[in-house]
Scaffold this active site. Structure first.
Site, PDB file in Angstrom:
ATOM      1  N   LYS A 252       0.842  -1.197   0.000  1.00  0.00           N
ATOM      2  CA  LYS A 252       0.000   0.000   0.000  1.00  0.00           C
ATOM      3  C   LYS A 252       0.878   1.250   0.000  1.00  0.00           C
ATOM      4  O   LYS A 252       2.008   1.217   0.499  1.00  0.00           O
ATOM      5  CB  LYS A 252      -0.869   0.031   1.260  1.00  0.00           C
ATOM      6  CG  LYS A 252      -2.051  -0.926   1.236  1.00  0.00           C
ATOM      7  CD  LYS A 252      -2.922  -0.745   2.454  1.00  0.00           C
ATOM      8  CE  LYS A 252      -4.050  -1.754   2.495  1.00  0.00           C
ATOM      9  NZ  LYS A 252      -5.060  -1.548   1.434  1.00  0.00           N
ATOM     10  N   ARG A 326     -10.316 -11.385   0.875  1.00  0.00           N
ATOM     11  CA  ARG A 326     -11.160 -12.361   0.191  1.00  0.00           C
ATOM     12  C   ARG A 326     -10.510 -13.749   0.175  1.00  0.00           C
ATOM     13  O   ARG A 326     -11.206 -14.760   0.137  1.00  0.00           O
ATOM     14  CB  ARG A 326     -11.504 -11.866  -1.223  1.00  0.00           C
ATOM     15  CG  ARG A 326     -10.325 -11.677  -2.127  1.00  0.00           C
ATOM     16  CD  ARG A 326     -10.643 -10.846  -3.358  1.00  0.00           C
ATOM     17  NE  ARG A 326     -10.749  -9.417  -3.061  1.00  0.00           N
ATOM     18  CZ  ARG A 326     -11.062  -8.490  -3.963  1.00  0.00           C
ATOM     19  NH1 ARG A 326     -11.313  -8.831  -5.223  1.00  0.00           N
ATOM     20  NH2 ARG A 326     -11.126  -7.215  -3.610  1.00  0.00           N
TER      21      ARG A 326
HETATM   22  N1  BES Z   1      -8.454  -3.797   3.692  1.00  0.00           N
HETATM   23  C1  BES Z   1      -8.520  -3.337   2.371  1.00  0.00           C
HETATM   24  C2  BES Z   1      -9.801  -2.561   2.056  1.00  0.00           C
HETATM   25  C3  BES Z   1      -9.960  -1.250   2.778  1.00  0.00           C
HETATM   26  C4  BES Z   1      -9.506  -0.093   2.183  1.00  0.00           C
HETATM   27  C5  BES Z   1     -10.612  -1.193   3.973  1.00  0.00           C
HETATM   28  C6  BES Z   1      -9.658   1.107   2.841  1.00  0.00           C
HETATM   29  C7  BES Z   1     -10.784   0.017   4.619  1.00  0.00           C
HETATM   30  C8  BES Z   1     -10.297   1.169   4.049  1.00  0.00           C
HETATM   31  C9  BES Z   1      -8.446  -4.497   1.396  1.00  0.00           C
HETATM   32  O1  BES Z   1      -7.698  -5.587   1.808  1.00  0.00           O
HETATM   33  C10 BES Z   1      -7.809  -3.963   0.159  1.00  0.00           C
HETATM   34  O2  BES Z   1      -6.688  -3.550   0.223  1.00  0.00           O
HETATM   35  N2  BES Z   1      -8.558  -3.990  -0.932  1.00  0.00           N
HETATM   36  C11 BES Z   1      -8.095  -3.488  -2.178  1.00  0.00           C
HETATM   37  C12 BES Z   1      -8.563  -4.423  -3.254  1.00  0.00           C
HETATM   38  C13 BES Z   1      -7.933  -4.197  -4.576  1.00  0.00           C
HETATM   39  C14 BES Z   1      -6.470  -4.524  -4.548  1.00  0.00           C
HETATM   40  C15 BES Z   1      -8.633  -5.031  -5.599  1.00  0.00           C
HETATM   41  C16 BES Z   1      -8.665  -2.089  -2.374  1.00  0.00           C
HETATM   42  O3  BES Z   1      -9.783  -1.834  -1.947  1.00  0.00           O
HETATM   43  O4  BES Z   1      -7.971  -1.248  -2.928  1.00  0.00           O
HETATM   44 ZN    ZN Z   2      -5.609  -5.380   1.350  1.00  0.00          ZN
END
Ligand code: BES
Ligand code: ZN
Ligand code: ZN
Length: 481
Positions: A252, A326
């Site tokens: 991230k 997921r």
């Molecule tokens: N935990 C995150 C989602 C999230 C983002 C929760 C911001 C709360 C606040 C999840 O694991 C994630 O990183 N999802 C990605 C998915 C993408 C890579 C397809 C996302 O939402 O960017």
């Molecule tokens: Zn994630």
């Protein structure tokens, strides 16, 4: 803080301060109208006017609805916590508003000071409700007492979840979640089973194991069960418990990583729900499964390009290690369905940023195949004072997670509709006979906040707890008809 009912009209109760809710419409005929107008008080929602010499605190509400009263009550109690009174009194307004007011008190007065070196001792000790409504008519004390007991359980379970979510990733590791679950099981007479890495390997939960592989804090599967003597229904709850989500090798950005301790909020929510269910002594068997994992980087991290085999045998092409929730849920859903034959299965996950794009930061996304079931959740969340909205599936979105290499890809090939494609990914891990009995809740926006709103201060909100208990209480009532 003690919340109690005094079996007397408001005027006869001894307390340091009286709280009164007032709408703009009622302001004109208020006995102190001249004084209040002079003070610039318009009875706007959340507006406060403290008349200390009269020992009265007036709180504006747009209308006498549960939503407005719950929120105004939480604003009022926060203000009172800054004064030095030790007790306050107020009317329950109306029997139908009482639960919202109690929730306002307990959720509004929530503080999380574990990481402050000093914290001020609260002088406010008691919130006392009279038995007379706004018209001065006495309400039924037995009914008020049972509402008080139920509401305290629900609100305190919400604060329990907030406490867990707010802990740092250093303090609340997957093993920390397991220890918390064990002590909850001890105090609330629940069964608790924990699978460690060996157990997860034995169960062939390679998707979840891969996500946790680069962390020095190994994953845990937590299974808590509440088994009453003659259950009317059996419910499985599944929670995403990422104690930290760095994104893994698909790392991230620095600013998006901050707050990712909250990625365990779904797991924390199902623990809070089962806690409350046991205290409410519902005739419903409840199983709470948590996939507690830390998503980190390292030489042995799982990678984009890996193919993982999940518990139910399906293979997953990893194209982004940040879509890890997921993968964990795929295995936990498989394990839960294999072990428990449930009437319904509900999962809670801070799954996608896309859910926040779709619905805003306050609303839980509700997804599933059963329209009637989804509607029942919208009703429950509205009655409970949580925001939720349905995000609809369609067959075209389903095609976006096809993989040329494996059975399914962990990310969509298009950048839109990400909350729904994530849910459609999970659908691959729901057994055929459970399709109509499954709901996925994306709480990415609703579970955590850095700016206070409604009854929520900074940090975890406890999203999912109140609406689920509302839904379960309704189910329990139906079972008795
Ligand atoms: N935990 C995150 C989602 C999230 C983002 C929760 C911001 C709360 C606040 C999840 O694991 C994630 O990183 N999802 C990605 C998915 C993408 C890579 C397809 C996302 O939402 O960017
Ligand atoms: Zn994630
Ligand atoms: Zn995540």
């Amino acid at each position: 803080m003690n919340v109690k009912i005094d079996n007397q009209p408001l005027t006869l109760i001894n307390a340091d301060l009286t709280i009164e809710f007032i709408t703009p419409a009622l302001l004109e005929s208020h006995e102190l109208n001249a004084l209040l107008t002079q003070a610039g008080f318009k009875a706007d929602q959340e507006q406060l006017c403290a008349l200390h010499e009269h020992r009265r605190l007036l709180c504006g509400v747009s209308e006498f609805t549960n939503e407005y009263l719950r929120s105004a009550m939480s604003t009022a109690v926060k203000a009172v916590m800054n004064y030095t009174y030790s007790s306050v009194k107020l009317s329950p307004n109306a029997q139908d508003h009482f639960k919202a007011l109690i929730e306002g008190v307990i959720l509004g007065s929530y503080q999380f000071n574990s990481y402050k070196s000093t914290s001020k001792e609260l002088t406010l000790k008691e919130v006392i409700f009279s038995i007379d409504d706004l018209e001065g008519v006495s309400l039924n004390i037995d009914k008020l007492t049972s509402i008080l007991e139920e509401s305290l359980i629900v609100a305190k379970a919400t604060n329990f979840v907030r406490d867990l979510v707010n802990q740092t990733p250093y303090d609340m590791t997957p093993q920390g979640m397991a220890v918390t679950a064990e002590s909850l099981a001890d105090s609330n007479d629940l069964e608790c089973t924990i699978l460690d890495v060996n157990g997860l390997e034995h169960e062939k939960m390679h998707a979840m194991l891969s996500v946790g592989r680069a962390s020095i804090n190994p994953p845990r599967l937590i299974h808590l069960s509440y088994k009453p003597a003659n259950p009317k229904k059996v419910i499985t709850l599944v929670g995403k418990g990422l104690t930290y989500d760095s994104g893994g090798l698909s790392l991230k950005a620095a600013t998006s990583m901050v707050t990712m301790k909250m990625d365990k909020a779904g797991g924390c929510a199902v623990m809070g729900i089962i806690k409350a269910v046991s205290e409410l002594k519902l005739d419903i068997e409840v199983h709470a499964f948590v996939g507690a994992v830390e998503n980190m980087i390292g030489g042995n991290a799982y990678k984009p390009d890996d193919v993982l085999r999940a518990k139910n045998g399906k293979t997953i092409e990893v194209r982004n290690t940040d879509a890890e929730g997921r993968l964990v849920l795929a295995d936990i859903l498989g394990y839960a369905q294999e072990n428990i034959k449930a009437d319904y299965i509900f999962d809670y996950a801070t799954l996608t940023g896309a859910c926040m794009v779709a619905l805003g930061p306050y609303t839980t996304g509700v997804m599933g195949h059963n329209e009637e079931l989804k509607q029942s959740w919208l009703t429950a969340s509205q009655n409970a004072g949580e925001y939720s909205g349905i995000l609809p599936f369609n067959r075209h979105l389903k095609k976006l997670i096809k993989s040329d290499l494996a059975d399914v890809s962990n990310v969509s090939s298009k950048p839109y509709g990400g909350a729904i494609t994530a849910a459609l990914f999970l659908d691959n891990f729901i057994d055929e006979d459970m399709k109509e009995k499954w709901i996925h809740f994306d709480i990415a926006g609703s579970a955590y906040t850095e700016s206070p709103w409604d009854v929520n201060g900074y940090g975890g909100t406890g999203a999912g707890v109140r609406m689920t208990l509302e839904w379960l209480l309704k189910l329990q009532q139906q079972g008795h008809n």
